[in-house]
Design a protein around this motif. Sequence first.
Motif, PDB file in Angstrom:
ATOM      1  N   LYS A   3      29.627 -15.390  23.295  1.00 29.56           N
ATOM      2  CA  LYS A   3      28.591 -14.467  23.743  1.00 29.56           C
ATOM      3  C   LYS A   3      27.235 -14.944  23.217  1.00 29.56           C
ATOM      4  O   LYS A   3      27.164 -15.520  22.133  1.00 29.56           O
ATOM      5  N   ASN A   4      26.184 -14.715  23.985  1.00 26.80           N
ATOM      6  CA  ASN A   4      24.854 -15.027  23.473  1.00 26.80           C
ATOM      7  C   ASN A   4      24.276 -13.795  22.791  1.00 26.80           C
ATOM      8  O   ASN A   4      24.118 -12.768  23.426  1.00 26.80           O
ATOM      9  N   ASP A   6      21.264 -11.683  20.740  1.00 25.34           N
ATOM     10  CA  ASP A   6      19.808 -11.626  20.560  1.00 25.34           C
ATOM     11  C   ASP A   6      19.450 -11.450  19.090  1.00 25.34           C
ATOM     12  O   ASP A   6      18.415 -11.917  18.628  1.00 25.34           O
TER      13      ASP A   6
END
Length: 246
Positions: A3-4, A6
């Motif tokens: 997952k990216n 933030d």
Amino acid sequence: MTKNYDLSLVIPVYNEQDNLRKLMQEIDSALEPLNISYEVVFVDDGSKDASLAVLNEISTAYEAARYISFAENRGQSAAFCAGFDEARAPRVATMDADLQNDPADLPAMLSLYNEGYKMVIGWRGKRKDVWIKRVGSKFANAVRNKLTKESVKDTGCSLKIMDTETVCAIPRFNGMHRFLPTLMKMQGATVAETKVNHRERHEGESKYGTLDRAIAGGLDLLGVCWLQNRHFSYSVKERSSDKDNS
Ligand code: UDP
Ligand code: MG
């Protein structure tokens, strides 16, 4: 597929069993409305109470939460650094686990960070600590600023947002968490400060005495001054074209 993220939140925990559930609820309420992908990395610094069991429960209940746990107590700086190494987002936020910092400050700090800074530091407008700690901290900030030629209002406030790559590149030592703005600036970071909330500690105890913190902080300051004086940076003017070694 990974997952990216933030934002990675790094939180050092030493004997904070009665603060952790409420802290996670507050983080969830502060960050969920932002619609960002975040993770909370708790670093249990060898707690002797039930903190680890509570972290286990929290990491099951909240998808965003996970923890690592040290075999023994290694100090707040070590816990922060272990969290930085674990962080999967390009920006990392730090705060204490005792509910003295307020997660509700994070959205505004994040907007400021996104204006283009590599570090945003909170400064505690109204500190909710005993007078000796408030005076000691004011004095420590003044001496630190004088010797490091800085003007940082409150380096002791754990509520910060930093560029993960930069914070992973700074020198690591016991007590370094009190000098993060100077160490980050040495790596070229641009720094902004913003006023944040501060609350009383209601559960658990402070882990530091005034005198031991003053002595350790004073010695560390001499080390940081030395690092600052001996610091170098360079820029590459030109390099030969890449050679293929295969
Ligand atoms: N802490 C830690 N390891 C330690 C001492 C403290 O992880 O050896 C954590 C502690 O649980 C808290 C934060 O560092 O989350 C700040 O500690 P504390 O609240 O005692 O400091 P104070 O607010 O009194 O300066
Ligand atoms: Mg505290």
